[in-house]
Design a protein around this motif. Structure first.
Motif, PDB file in Angstrom:
ATOM      1  N   ASN A 123       0.845  -1.202   0.000  1.00 39.74           N
ATOM      2  CA  ASN A 123       0.000   0.000   0.000  1.00 39.74           C
ATOM      3  C   ASN A 123       0.880   1.253   0.000  1.00 39.74           C
ATOM      4  O   ASN A 123       0.747   2.133   0.859  1.00 39.74           O
ATOM      5  CB  ASN A 123      -0.949   0.004   1.200  1.00 39.74           C
ATOM      6  N   GLU A 124       1.782   1.324  -0.988  1.00 44.19           N
ATOM      7  CA  GLU A 124       2.696   2.463  -1.096  1.00 44.19           C
ATOM      8  C   GLU A 124       2.678   2.993  -2.527  1.00 44.19           C
ATOM      9  O   GLU A 124       2.867   2.234  -3.473  1.00 44.19           O
ATOM     10  CB  GLU A 124       4.126   2.073  -0.716  1.00 44.19           C
ATOM     11  N   CYS A 125       2.421   4.296  -2.647  1.00 49.32           N
ATOM     12  CA  CYS A 125       2.517   4.997  -3.922  1.00 49.32           C
ATOM     13  C   CYS A 125       3.330   6.262  -3.675  1.00 49.32           C
ATOM     14  O   CYS A 125       2.820   7.220  -3.095  1.00 49.32           O
ATOM     15  CB  CYS A 125       1.133   5.321  -4.467  1.00 49.32           C
ATOM     16  N   PHE A 126       4.587   6.247  -4.073  1.00 50.62           N
ATOM     17  CA  PHE A 126       5.517   7.327  -3.742  1.00 50.62           C
ATOM     18  C   PHE A 126       5.535   7.551  -2.223  1.00 50.62           C
ATOM     19  O   PHE A 126       5.548   8.683  -1.744  1.00 50.62           O
ATOM     20  CB  PHE A 126       5.156   8.621  -4.478  1.00 50.62           C
ATOM     21  N   SER A 127       5.477   6.429  -1.476  1.00 53.18           N
ATOM     22  CA  SER A 127       5.518   6.366  -0.014  1.00 53.18           C
ATOM     23  C   SER A 127       4.196   6.789   0.631  1.00 53.18           C
ATOM     24  O   SER A 127       4.107   6.848   1.858  1.00 53.18           O
ATOM     25  CB  SER A 127       6.654   7.225   0.559  1.00 53.18           C
ATOM     26  N   VAL A 128       3.150   7.085  -0.141  1.00 48.98           N
ATOM     27  CA  VAL A 128       1.869   7.529   0.402  1.00 48.98           C
ATOM     28  C   VAL A 128       0.894   6.353   0.393  1.00 48.98           C
ATOM     29  O   VAL A 128       0.756   5.661  -0.614  1.00 48.98           O
ATOM     30  CB  VAL A 128       1.295   8.704  -0.406  1.00 48.98           C
ATOM     31  N   ALA A 129       0.237   6.112   1.522  1.00 48.95           N
ATOM     32  CA  ALA A 129      -0.785   5.058   1.620  1.00 48.95           C
ATOM     33  C   ALA A 129      -2.132   5.614   1.171  1.00 48.95           C
ATOM     34  O   ALA A 129      -2.523   6.719   1.565  1.00 48.95           O
ATOM     35  CB  ALA A 129      -0.873   4.552   3.047  1.00 48.95           C
ATOM     36  N   LEU A 130      -2.831   4.848   0.346  1.00 53.87           N
ATOM     37  CA  LEU A 130      -4.120   5.278  -0.192  1.00 53.87           C
ATOM     38  C   LEU A 130      -5.201   4.263   0.158  1.00 53.87           C
ATOM     39  O   LEU A 130      -4.930   3.063   0.271  1.00 53.87           O
ATOM     40  CB  LEU A 130      -4.040   5.447  -1.711  1.00 53.87           C
ATOM     41  N   ASP A 131      -6.429   4.732   0.309  1.00 53.27           N
ATOM     42  CA  ASP A 131      -7.564   3.849   0.595  1.00 53.27           C
ATOM     43  C   ASP A 131      -8.147   3.336  -0.716  1.00 53.27           C
ATOM     44  O   ASP A 131      -9.290   3.644  -1.085  1.00 53.27           O
ATOM     45  CB  ASP A 131      -8.629   4.603   1.401  1.00 53.27           C
ATOM     46  N   LEU A 132      -7.377   2.521  -1.421  1.00 50.38           N
ATOM     47  CA  LEU A 132      -7.817   2.049  -2.739  1.00 50.38           C
ATOM     48  C   LEU A 132      -8.878   0.973  -2.633  1.00 50.38           C
ATOM     49  O   LEU A 132      -9.761   0.866  -3.492  1.00 50.38           O
ATOM     50  CB  LEU A 132      -6.616   1.514  -3.517  1.00 50.38           C
ATOM     51  N   PHE A 133      -8.784   0.117  -1.625  1.00 45.85           N
ATOM     52  CA  PHE A 133      -9.690  -1.029  -1.529  1.00 45.85           C
ATOM     53  C   PHE A 133     -10.696  -0.868  -0.388  1.00 45.85           C
ATOM     54  O   PHE A 133     -11.194  -1.849   0.147  1.00 45.85           O
ATOM     55  CB  PHE A 133      -8.879  -2.312  -1.327  1.00 45.85           C
ATOM     56  N   GLY A 134     -10.955   0.365  -0.019  1.00 50.73           N
ATOM     57  CA  GLY A 134     -11.922   0.610   1.038  1.00 50.73           C
ATOM     58  C   GLY A 134     -11.288   1.344   2.206  1.00 50.73           C
ATOM     59  O   GLY A 134     -10.074   1.542   2.257  1.00 50.73           O
ATOM     60  N   PRO A 135     -12.103   1.748   3.183  1.00 45.78           N
ATOM     61  CA  PRO A 135     -11.576   2.476   4.340  1.00 45.78           C
ATOM     62  C   PRO A 135     -10.783   1.561   5.260  1.00 45.78           C
ATOM     63  O   PRO A 135     -10.914   0.336   5.216  1.00 45.78           O
ATOM     64  CB  PRO A 135     -12.839   3.003   5.022  1.00 45.78           C
ATOM     65  N   SER A 136      -9.974   2.166   6.099  1.00 44.50           N
ATOM     66  CA  SER A 136      -9.166   1.418   7.053  1.00 44.50           C
ATOM     67  C   SER A 136     -10.060   0.707   8.057  1.00 44.50           C
ATOM     68  O   SER A 136     -11.158   1.159   8.396  1.00 44.50           O
ATOM     69  CB  SER A 136      -8.214   2.362   7.783  1.00 44.50           C
ATOM     70  N   ALA A 137      -9.561  -0.431   8.530  1.00 43.53           N
ATOM     71  CA  ALA A 137     -10.323  -1.191   9.526  1.00 43.53           C
ATOM     72  C   ALA A 137     -10.135  -0.639  10.923  1.00 43.53           C
ATOM     73  O   ALA A 137     -10.829  -1.079  11.858  1.00 43.53           O
ATOM     74  CB  ALA A 137      -9.903  -2.657   9.488  1.00 43.53           C
ATOM     75  N   THR A 168     -11.582  -6.396   8.155  1.00 45.00           N
ATOM     76  CA  THR A 168     -10.162  -6.323   7.798  1.00 45.00           C
ATOM     77  C   THR A 168      -9.996  -5.746   6.399  1.00 45.00           C
ATOM     78  O   THR A 168     -10.784  -6.052   5.482  1.00 45.00           O
ATOM     79  CB  THR A 168      -9.523  -7.726   7.855  1.00 45.00           C
ATOM     80  N   TYR A 169      -8.967  -4.920   6.243  1.00 41.80           N
ATOM     81  CA  TYR A 169      -8.692  -4.318   4.931  1.00 41.80           C
ATOM     82  C   TYR A 169      -8.524  -5.429   3.907  1.00 41.80           C
ATOM     83  O   TYR A 169      -7.744  -6.378   4.110  1.00 41.80           O
ATOM     84  CB  TYR A 169      -7.428  -3.468   5.028  1.00 41.80           C
ATOM     85  N   PRO A 170      -9.235  -5.383   2.768  1.00 43.47           N
ATOM     86  CA  PRO A 170      -9.326  -6.555   1.883  1.00 43.47           C
ATOM     87  C   PRO A 170      -8.026  -6.966   1.201  1.00 43.47           C
ATOM     88  O   PRO A 170      -7.841  -8.148   0.914  1.00 43.47           O
ATOM     89  CB  PRO A 170     -10.383  -6.119   0.843  1.00 43.47           C
ATOM     90  N   PHE A 171      -7.150  -6.018   0.930  1.00 42.08           N
ATOM     91  CA  PHE A 171      -5.941  -6.395   0.173  1.00 42.08           C
ATOM     92  C   PHE A 171      -4.777  -5.512   0.610  1.00 42.08           C
ATOM     93  O   PHE A 171      -4.877  -4.280   0.601  1.00 42.08           O
ATOM     94  CB  PHE A 171      -6.168  -6.231  -1.336  1.00 42.08           C
ATOM     95  N   GLY A 172      -3.663  -6.133   0.973  1.00 40.17           N
ATOM     96  CA  GLY A 172      -2.470  -5.384   1.318  1.00 40.17           C
ATOM     97  C   GLY A 172      -2.489  -4.859   2.742  1.00 40.17           C
ATOM     98  O   GLY A 172      -3.324  -5.228   3.578  1.00 40.17           O
ATOM     99  N   VAL A 173      -1.531  -3.972   2.993  1.00 39.80           N
ATOM    100  CA  VAL A 173      -1.353  -3.397   4.327  1.00 39.80           C
ATOM    101  C   VAL A 173      -2.409  -2.331   4.560  1.00 39.80           C
ATOM    102  O   VAL A 173      -2.682  -1.501   3.691  1.00 39.80           O
ATOM    103  CB  VAL A 173       0.068  -2.792   4.461  1.00 39.80           C
TER     104      VAL A 173
END
Length: 822
Positions: free
Chosen positions: A486-500, A522-527
């Motif tokens: 869950n890193e895009c230029f070191s930034v975490a994004l809520d791509l697969f839904g909100p945080s658990a 639980t977050y569906p995919f990744g960290v």
């Protein structure tokens, strides 16, 4: 060349080199050249040199090779002339019938002679033209010198008349001494020399003239506004027009020598103004005529070079093919009747029918009454290794071959490398933003691959272009790993839904995990993105990546040991199965396989057990109670069994194999062995070494040497199992370094610049962020992760099963000519 196959491994077509055969060709002399040419078009034979004891000059076709070399020199001369004229050989030659080599040699010789004559005439005309241009400049500039020179001479004469009774000394000029000692009524006739001298040498030129003549001259110089072409060197240079007035033959000779030494070009000149005008007119006319002649000559030369350029590639390919054909013919031997050539060559088994068709076609086209004969030879010589690759798999195979070429039909790591190499790279490089940047750069190379493959590229660019599909896979796996991290230029994004997770109160904002409560699924995919951007990120991702590195390392090392089993079953080596594969699997998995199991159990159970404590005291205090570190029932008993198996596997690897090899050798010596000889690594090397006419006789068996070899192998594996597992922790270290560098550039450059209410600072910050991202993260970090992934494959993975001591199949193929440089 055994055809036995082990049932445990995938099909041989994908994972092992092509089955090879040694064939003998008996070719009639009248069809030899055409036969070799057709086999070169086929490109499926590697010829053996049957005349290795002869020097290149003693071979049958040495004269033809020399003739091809001379034609190649002529073609290089044509190419140099075309490049000098600003032309380039046509990529698509004009279609014409296949020209005979002898006719081509004559034609190239005629064209070369014509071109040399044109160059010689052009150089003479150009030199004359440049001389006339300089002469015209001298005529225009030097005409202005004489009025001022006459005034200077009159003033000097009056000065001498007033000082004719003055005291003579060594400093008195010789010309003045001569004039004062004679009758003043007699006038002295002054000579002069005109020309051009390079401007950089003009000051030294003037100084040397005055010293050589002791001041008895008058020198006048004027610079030329534009550079002129020197007739001798043909280079553009800045010059000065000069006129030297002198008296006496001795002074004249000195001046002429100095002019020659300084490269000063001299030209005739008349004092008469009328003659000067006539000479300027004549020179201008000659310049115009020469210019027309030179232009006509250049047009004719360009037309000739264009004609050559239209056929250059076809001629060049023809000459290269002929040279390669005769070089191959020199590797063939004459039979006793001297009517046939005998060849031996390696070829893939599947190519036999195609080779027979090529031989038949050559016999028909050459009108030979006797056809070529093909027969398969039985040999114990180790064949070359040949893998059929395409533009996608070739780069991955080159990664393996750079370590060592696979032994004949040895398990090929290249197939697994297609997946494992980019995956391990992505574990270290995981960031889907950086992965997309890498993907876009690679797609540019792939889209333009047809154009780039036909161009001459630099070393680094060519290497990058050759590995474009490797980089493509690396970028795709990096995007996948970036989604996991869950890193895009070191930034975490809520791509697969909100945080658990959510903060219970404001005090948990900078805590490790205190105050975070689970409020959703639980977050569906990744960290989970909640683990980013706070102090929780470092310990959690550290633990995740470190444990994942151990799991990946143990899995890949197990794969390597399984492939050693595939090799042993394929070659029928039962000793390696029982005393290498089995104890190695037991030793590795009793320790590090068990550690991997504990990691997975801890993840599933959420236990707080200390895995370091468990592994250390498994050896130091195996009888102690586990307490809070117990993950499952019966764990202590399992650890005792695994520890015992690990200890037993070491002498299992070391002791039985040398004694069994000794027993097999003794049985073979007594002729009592009814079973086939086991093909071990040692016996295979022995067969290869004895295949050159020495037979297999009664080779000696050195028990001490075999035992020491097995001891080294055992120690290397035991210590390597520990060091190699630790080496896989580089996956964790490189991934952490890449992530932290991304955070530094994002927070300390981009966000810092964004915080200022200044457009200039923002633009500068964005530029610095882009350059830092490209230079450090996309270039340096890519290279670093690539090299570490290479190390893990070469050392930690391939040393479990890969010998890499074979030799590559280099086919005689005309297709390789296009890849060669000049």
């Amino acid at each position: 060349m055994g055809d036995s196959r082990g049932g445990c491994c995938p099909p041989m077509d994908l994972f092992r080199s092509e089955p090879m055969q040694l064939v003998q060709l008996i070719i009639p002399m009248e069809s030899a050249r055409l036969t070799v040419a057709y086999l070169g078009d086929l490109g499926l034979l590697q010829f053996k040199d049957l005349n290795s004891e002869k020097s290149p000059f003693q071979r049958t076709y040495a004269g033809q090779i020399k003739k091809c070399g001379e034609m190649a020199r002529t073609l290089r001369f044509f190419k140099e002339q075309m490049l000098k004229a600003g032309l380039s050989p046509s990529a698509t030659s004009v279609a014409q019938t296949d020209i005979d080599v002898d006719d081509l040699e004559v034609k190239l010789g005629e064209l070369e002679a014509e071109l040399i004559e044109m160059n010689a005439n052009g150089e003479k005309l150009q030199r004359s033209y440049n001389e006339l241009v300089e002469y015209k400049i001298v005529l225009k500039k030097a005409g202005d010198f004489f009025p001022s020179a006459q005034q200077s001479a009159t003033a000097q004469r009056r000065e001498m008349e007033s000082n004719q009774m003055g005291e003579e000394s060594i400093e008195t000029p010789l010309l003045q001494e001569q004039e004062t000692s004679t009758d003043l009524s007699k006038q002295v006739k002054l000579g002069f020399i005109t020309g051009l001298v390079p401007r950089g040498k003009s000051m030294v030129f003037e100084r040397i003239l005055f010293r050589a003549t002791r001041g008895n001259l008058f020198l006048k110089q004027v610079p030329i506004e534009a550079p002129v072409t020197d007739p001798v060197s043909g280079e553009k240079m800045e010059k000065n027009v000069f006129t030297v007035f002198y008296s006496g033959e001795r002074a004249k000779n000195k001046i002429l020598k100095i002019c020659d030494a300084f490269g000063a070009n001299r030209y005739p000149f008349s004092e008469d103004r009328g003659k000067q005008a006539v000479m300027i007119s004549e020179v201008s006319g000659k310049i115009s005529d020469l210019k027309s002649t030179i232009d006509a000559g250049k047009l004719h030369q360009d037309h000739l070079l264009r004609t050559i350029g239209d056929q250059f590639e076809q001629w060049n390919l023809k000459v290269k093919k002929e040279k390669l054909i005769h070089h191959t013919l020199n590797m063939l031997s004459l039979d006793v009747t001297k009517k046939c050539l005998v060849a031996e060559a390696w070829s893939p088994v599947f190519a036999k029918k195609q080779i027979q068709e090529a031989l038949q076609r050559a016999s028909v086209d050459s009108n030979s009454q006797v056809g070529a004969i093909l027969q398969v030879l039985h040999t114990r010589e180790l064949p070359p290794t040949y893998f059929r690759t395409n533009k996608f798999t070739a780069a991955f195979q080159e990664i393996v071959d750079a370590y060592g070429v696979a032994k004949y039909q040895e398990a090929n790591p290249g197939v697994y490398t297609i997946v494992t190499f980019p995956f391990l790279f992505a574990v270290m490089f995981g960031d889907w933003g950086h992965g997309i940047c890498l993907l876009l750069a690679t797609l540019i190379l792939i889209v333009r691959e047809k154009k780039l493959s036909s161009q001459k590229l630099g070393d680094i660019t060519e290497m990058t272009f050759g590995g474009r599909y490797v980089i493509l896979m690396m970028s795709l796996f990096s995007i996948y790993a970036g989604f996991v991290y869950n890193e895009c230029f070191s930034v975490a994004l809520d791509l697969f839904g909100p945080s658990a997770y959510a903060c219970r109160d404001l005090s948990c904002r900078d805590a490790y995990s205190i105050g975070l409560i689970k409020v959703r699924n639980t977050y569906p995919f990744g960290v989970d993105p909640a683990w980013h951007g706070s102090r929780t990120e470092l310990p959690f991702l550290n633990s995740l990546k470190m444990k994942m590195s151990i799991l990946l390392g143990v899995a890949q090392m197990n794969l390597g040991i399984i492939l050693s089993y595939c090799n042993a079953t394929f070659f029928g080596n039962c000793l390696n199965i029982w005393f290498q594969f089995i104890p190695q699997m037991i030793f590795l998995n009793s320790l590090f396989g068990y550690l991997s199991l504990l990691i997975i159990l801890k993840w599933f159970t959420g236990s707080q057990a200390d895995l370091y404590h468990i592994m250390i005291y498994m050896f130091l205090s195996p009888t102690d109670e586990l307490g809070d570190n117990q993950l499952f029932q019966g764990q202590k008993t399992v650890q005792h069994v695994l520890l015992l198996l690990a200890l037993v596997s070491v002498p299992w690897m070391l002791l039985p194999k040398p004694f069994l090899l000794k027993r097999q050798h003794e049985n073979r010596q007594r002729g009592q062995s009814c079973t086939p000889v086991q093909v071990t690594d040692d016996t295979l090397h022995s067969e290869a070494n004895h295949s050159h006419g020495h037979g297999h006789g009664h080779e000696e068996f050195e028990f001490g040497e075999v035992f020491v070899h097995q001891l080294i192998h055992t120690i290397e594996f035991v210590l390597g199992a520990v060091s190699n597992t630790a080496s896989y922790l580089r996956l964790w270290a490189l991934s952490l370094a890449h992530s932290q560098l991304s955070i530094v550039f994002y927070e300390k450059v981009l966000l810092l610049a964004w915080g200022y209410d200044n457009i200039v600072i923002l633009v500068v910050g964005i530029i610095i962020f882009i350059f830092a991202t490209v230079g450090v993260l996309l270039i340096m970090e890519t290279l670093s992760a690539f090299l570490h992934a290479l190390r893990l494959h070469w050392v930690e993975f391939q040393n479990k099963f890969y010998e890499g001591d074979g030799y590559k199949f280099y086919s005689f193929s005309f297709a390789l000519i296009h890849d060669e440089g000049d």
